[in-house]
Design a protein around this motif. Structure first.
Motif, PDB file in Angstrom:
ATOM      1  N   ASN A   1      57.446 -10.414  25.519  1.00  0.00           N
ATOM      2  CA  ASN A   1      56.235 -11.083  26.007  1.00  0.00           C
ATOM      3  C   ASN A   1      54.952 -10.350  25.655  1.00  0.00           C
ATOM      4  OD1 ASN A   1      57.649 -13.196  27.177  1.00  0.00           O
ATOM      5  ND2 ASN A   1      58.000 -12.039  29.061  1.00  0.00           N
ATOM      6  N   GLY A   2      55.041  -9.040  25.420  1.00  0.00           N
ATOM      7  CA  GLY A   2      53.856  -8.256  25.088  1.00  0.00           C
ATOM      8  C   GLY A   2      53.838  -7.855  23.627  1.00  0.00           C
ATOM      9  N   VAL A   3      54.636  -6.853  23.300  1.00  0.00           N
ATOM     10  CA  VAL A   3      54.609  -6.257  21.955  1.00  0.00           C
ATOM     11  C   VAL A   3      54.870  -7.304  20.869  1.00  0.00           C
ATOM     12  CG1 VAL A   3      55.696  -4.541  20.445  1.00  0.00           C
ATOM     13  CG2 VAL A   3      55.331  -4.010  22.859  1.00  0.00           C
ATOM     14  N   GLU A   4      55.966  -8.070  21.034  1.00  0.00           N
ATOM     15  CA  GLU A   4      56.334  -9.023  19.970  1.00  0.00           C
ATOM     16  C   GLU A   4      55.342 -10.171  19.874  1.00  0.00           C
ATOM     17  OE1 GLU A   4      60.145 -11.715  18.478  1.00  0.00           O
ATOM     18  OE2 GLU A   4      60.347 -10.496  20.279  1.00  0.00           O
ATOM     19  N   LYS A   5      55.031 -10.790  21.012  1.00  0.00           N
ATOM     20  CA  LYS A   5      54.168 -11.977  21.012  1.00  0.00           C
ATOM     21  C   LYS A   5      52.768 -11.648  20.469  1.00  0.00           C
ATOM     22  CE  LYS A   5      54.753 -14.982  24.436  1.00  0.00           C
ATOM     23  NZ  LYS A   5      54.666 -15.536  25.797  1.00  0.00           N
ATOM     24  N   ILE A   6      52.171 -10.573  20.986  1.00  0.00           N
ATOM     25  CA  ILE A   6      50.799 -10.224  20.582  1.00  0.00           C
ATOM     26  C   ILE A   6      50.767  -9.760  19.130  1.00  0.00           C
ATOM     27  CG2 ILE A   6      48.806  -8.711  21.067  1.00  0.00           C
ATOM     28  CD1 ILE A   6      49.302 -10.658  23.339  1.00  0.00           C
ATOM     29  N   THR A   7      51.759  -8.965  18.713  1.00  0.00           N
ATOM     30  CA  THR A   7      51.762  -8.470  17.329  1.00  0.00           C
ATOM     31  C   THR A   7      51.960  -9.622  16.352  1.00  0.00           C
ATOM     32  OG1 THR A   7      52.676  -6.363  18.105  1.00  0.00           O
ATOM     33  CG2 THR A   7      52.725  -6.749  15.747  1.00  0.00           C
ATOM     34  N   LYS A   8      52.784 -10.584  16.712  1.00  0.00           N
ATOM     35  CA  LYS A   8      52.961 -11.777  15.857  1.00  0.00           C
ATOM     36  C   LYS A   8      51.615 -12.464  15.633  1.00  0.00           C
ATOM     37  CE  LYS A   8      57.637 -13.690  16.559  1.00  0.00           C
ATOM     38  NZ  LYS A   8      58.369 -14.720  17.314  1.00  0.00           N
ATOM     39  N   ILE A   9      50.858 -12.652  16.722  1.00  0.00           N
ATOM     40  CA  ILE A   9      49.552 -13.319  16.620  1.00  0.00           C
ATOM     41  C   ILE A   9      48.606 -12.483  15.751  1.00  0.00           C
ATOM     42  CG2 ILE A   9      47.491 -14.033  17.931  1.00  0.00           C
ATOM     43  CD1 ILE A   9      49.479 -14.576  20.320  1.00  0.00           C
ATOM     44  N   MET A  10      48.559 -11.174  16.023  1.00  0.00           N
ATOM     45  CA  MET A  10      47.654 -10.293  15.281  1.00  0.00           C
ATOM     46  C   MET A  10      47.990 -10.253  13.793  1.00  0.00           C
ATOM     47  SD  MET A  10      46.468  -6.979  17.449  1.00  0.00           S
ATOM     48  CE  MET A  10      47.975  -6.093  17.200  1.00  0.00           C
ATOM     49  N   MET A  11      49.287 -10.072  13.480  1.00  0.00           N
ATOM     50  CA  MET A  11      49.689  -9.957  12.079  1.00  0.00           C
ATOM     51  C   MET A  11      49.487 -11.273  11.324  1.00  0.00           C
ATOM     52  SD  MET A  11      50.466  -6.874  11.488  1.00  0.00           S
ATOM     53  CE  MET A  11      51.264  -7.036   9.910  1.00  0.00           C
ATOM     54  N   SER A  12      49.789 -12.391  11.973  1.00  0.00           N
ATOM     55  CA  SER A  12      49.562 -13.691  11.326  1.00  0.00           C
ATOM     56  C   SER A  12      48.064 -13.893  11.073  1.00  0.00           C
ATOM     57  CB  SER A  12      50.086 -14.830  12.201  1.00  0.00           C
ATOM     58  OG  SER A  12      51.436 -14.595  12.550  1.00  0.00           O
ATOM     59  N   SER A  13      47.243 -13.553  12.070  1.00  0.00           N
ATOM     60  CA  SER A  13      45.782 -13.676  11.934  1.00  0.00           C
ATOM     61  C   SER A  13      45.274 -12.733  10.844  1.00  0.00           C
ATOM     62  CB  SER A  13      45.079 -13.340  13.250  1.00  0.00           C
ATOM     63  OG  SER A  13      45.604 -14.107  14.298  1.00  0.00           O
ATOM     64  N   LEU A  14      45.818 -11.525  10.817  1.00  0.00           N
ATOM     65  CA  LEU A  14      45.413 -10.519   9.820  1.00  0.00           C
ATOM     66  C   LEU A  14      45.624 -11.076   8.411  1.00  0.00           C
ATOM     67  CD1 LEU A  14      46.224  -6.740   9.934  1.00  0.00           C
ATOM     68  CD2 LEU A  14      46.830  -8.003   7.909  1.00  0.00           C
ATOM     69  N   LEU A  15      46.776 -11.700   8.172  1.00  0.00           N
ATOM     70  CA  LEU A  15      47.085 -12.226   6.841  1.00  0.00           C
ATOM     71  C   LEU A  15      46.166 -13.395   6.478  1.00  0.00           C
ATOM     72  CD1 LEU A  15      50.982 -11.993   7.057  1.00  0.00           C
ATOM     73  CD2 LEU A  15      49.488 -10.582   5.629  1.00  0.00           C
ATOM     74  N   VAL A  16      45.855 -14.236   7.457  1.00  0.00           N
ATOM     75  CA  VAL A  16      44.937 -15.358   7.197  1.00  0.00           C
ATOM     76  C   VAL A  16      43.534 -14.829   6.893  1.00  0.00           C
ATOM     77  CG1 VAL A  16      43.785 -17.357   8.244  1.00  0.00           C
ATOM     78  CG2 VAL A  16      46.246 -17.014   8.583  1.00  0.00           C
ATOM     79  N   ILE A  17      43.051 -13.893   7.722  1.00  0.00           N
ATOM     80  CA  ILE A  17      41.698 -13.340   7.546  1.00  0.00           C
ATOM     81  C   ILE A  17      41.569 -12.647   6.193  1.00  0.00           C
ATOM     82  CG2 ILE A  17      40.085 -11.554   8.373  1.00  0.00           C
ATOM     83  CD1 ILE A  17      41.131 -12.228  11.249  1.00  0.00           C
ATOM     84  N   ILE A  18      42.592 -11.895   5.816  1.00  0.00           N
ATOM     85  CA  ILE A  18      42.514 -11.143   4.556  1.00  0.00           C
ATOM     86  C   ILE A  18      42.449 -12.101   3.368  1.00  0.00           C
ATOM     87  CG2 ILE A  18      44.969 -10.711   3.965  1.00  0.00           C
ATOM     88  CD1 ILE A  18      44.238  -7.816   3.474  1.00  0.00           C
ATOM     89  N   LEU A  19      43.161 -13.241   3.456  1.00  0.00           N
ATOM     90  CA  LEU A  19      43.112 -14.238   2.363  1.00  0.00           C
ATOM     91  C   LEU A  19      41.724 -14.882   2.273  1.00  0.00           C
ATOM     92  CD1 LEU A  19      46.619 -15.937   2.737  1.00  0.00           C
ATOM     93  CD2 LEU A  19      45.819 -14.535   0.816  1.00  0.00           C
ATOM     94  N   ILE A  20      41.110 -15.164   3.430  1.00  0.00           N
ATOM     95  CA  ILE A  20      39.747 -15.732   3.442  1.00  0.00           C
ATOM     96  C   ILE A  20      38.768 -14.746   2.799  1.00  0.00           C
ATOM     97  CG2 ILE A  20      37.816 -16.433   4.946  1.00  0.00           C
ATOM     98  CD1 ILE A  20      39.997 -17.416   6.967  1.00  0.00           C
ATOM     99  N   LEU A  21      38.883 -13.473   3.169  1.00  0.00           N
ATOM    100  CA  LEU A  21      37.987 -12.442   2.627  1.00  0.00           C
ATOM    101  C   LEU A  21      38.205 -12.233   1.128  1.00  0.00           C
ATOM    102  CD1 LEU A  21      38.131  -9.838   5.551  1.00  0.00           C
ATOM    103  CD2 LEU A  21      36.105 -11.107   4.830  1.00  0.00           C
TER     104      LEU A  21
END
Length: 457
Positions: free
Chosen positions: A166-186
């Protein structure tokens, strides 16, 4: 005995392991080293070493974690009950996690503070010199440094306190997915900048003049070091996630997935930094100066620069936080394994401990700036970074290697059996001689080379 927590999905395991490996070095060191040592030529050598050097040790960490179902605190002695030396190695690796967090939390605080500065528009319409003075002034403000460090520590442990799934996995999934999207936009924004194509050429076309300038050996050593240090191996921060997965998949395939993600982020960072620097005629340096002085000045010159700058520092904050959360999870598991603490108790004790241990670094740029461990201009952060990079990581990796190949440790047969349990890519058995005799020599060489480059060069 309580049953060990498990990840809810394979994707969660891969993203969290990659999040641990993807750190700030991917962004502020990798592009610079690539540019310096011949662009694509360096990348090819780096990828070779990632496979022959980083991947076997990561597979060993995962195997030790999964077979023992323990953190580094007890993993070695669980698998090999004879001899106290393995018990001490576990303690050595535990210490490495604490030392890493003593300075990484402060740097994570810099990322969050710059994200807020970007949103507020603090850099809009100011000169590069003013950008530099904002960074330097913030370093000299002890309250500000401690405040952001505390925010990062509280955030990291807060996420870990919610539990593994509920913490480590869920939040890291959101962060890492967002990180990959943001890096592609940049990346899309950077490569479409007028003049950005020159940066792409510099980055992606092999520059054989670098061999004349630096010599092939130096380029090889640099690629070897980058491949080795990029994956955060040797302190059990990767092994802990091995202890949270089932035996459905072979571990070499999982290692390849993690290494691929780590490399992808590093390569894409270069596709942001080089086109942007070349478009605005700025030298792409390395280290904090690149991220906190050079890039904010570039975003200032861009159309919608505040938006791109904000996105960039969200990406940087996620890169830092994914590592911090992963290592905090490892640190929490030490207390749970060694003393049978509940997760809540391990979180509270370590929250206080890490905050106290992080103070010297946060204050090392201001109140404690007179303490220069490596001579004038050096800081407490340099000392802590040196201890982790040049000591804990190579020596800890060597420990995993010896443990997984030596009959006085766990032994090669046990390692291969664990690594190849499940379906997926098999770890090749024919590597036995290489892993037992060649790779330890390579790591000892990297260790000596590290000291040589730090103190003599």
């Amino acid at each position: 005995m309580k049953e060990r927590e498990k990840f809810s999905s394979r994707l969660g395991f891969i993203l969290i392991s990659a999040g641990c490996a993807i750190g700030l070095g991917n962004v502020w060191r990798f592009p610079y080293v690539v540019g310096q040592y011949g662009g694509a030529l360096f990348v090819l050598i780096y990828l070779f070493f990632l496979v022959v050097l980083g991947a076997p040790i990561m597979t060993m960490e995962f195997s030790v974690g999964r077979a023992s179902q323990k953190s580094a605190a007890l993993a070695f002695q669980t698998l090999q009950t004879k001899g106290k030396v393995w018990n001490w190695l576990g303690k050595f690796q535990m210490l490495g996690n604490y030392v890493l967090m003593m300075f990484y939390t402060t740097v994570g605080g810099w990322m969050l503070s710059y994200f807020i500065k970007m949103i507020k528009g603090d850099f809009v319409g100011i000169t590069p010199q003013q950008v530099e003075s904002i960074f330097n002034n913030s370093l000299q403000d002890p309250l500000l440094q401690v405040f952001w460090m505390v925010v990062v520590v509280a955030l990291g442990f807060g996420i870990c306190s919610l539990g593994l799934q509920n913490g480590v996995e869920k939040i890291t999934k959101i962060m890492m997915s967002s990180l990959l999207v943001i890096i592609l936009i940049l990346v899309i924004r950077a490569v479409t900048l007028p003049g950005g194509s020159e940066g792409l050429s510099f980055y992606l076309i092999p520059n054989f003049d670098a061999i004349k300038q630096y010599g092939l050996l130096e380029i090889i050593f640099a690629a070897m070091g980058q491949a080795f240090f990029t994956l955060s191996l040797g302190i059990g921060a990767i092994a802990i996630f091995g202890s949270y997965i089932d035996k459905n998949r072979r571990l070499f395939g999982e290692t390849i997935s993690v290494c691929t993600l780590d490399t992808l982020v590093a390569l894409l960072s270069g596709l942001i930094i080089f086109p942007a620097c070349f478009a605005f005629g700025v030298n792409p340096g390395s280290g904090p100066g690149l991220v906190f002085i050079t890039l904010p000045s570039i975003f200032n010159e861009m159309w919608l620069g505040q938006v791109w700058g904000t996105l960039f520092f969200v990406f940087m904050s996620f890169a830092a936080l994914s590592t911090i959360i992963a290592v905090f999870e490892n640190i929490i598991s030490f207390g749970m394994d060694l003393f049978n603490w509940s997760r809540k108790k391990a979180v509270i004790i370590n929250l206080i401990l890490i905050m106290v241990l992080s103070l010297p670094c946060a204050l090392g740029f201001n109140i404690l700036s007179d303490f220069a461990p490596f001579g004038a201009g050096s800081t407490i952060q340099d000392l802590e970074d040196f201890l982790v990079t040049y000591n804990f990581l190579p020596l800890g990796s060597l420990a995993y290697l010896i443990f997984c190949t030596c009959r006085y440790g766990w032994g090669f047969d046990n390692f291969i059996k664990e690594a190849n349990t499940g379906k997926g890519i098999k770890f090749p058995k024919w590597t036995r001689v290489y892993l037992k005799y060649v790779l330890p020599c390579v790591i000892i060489f990297i260790f000596i080379q590290g000291y040589y480059s730090f103190f003599i060069k």
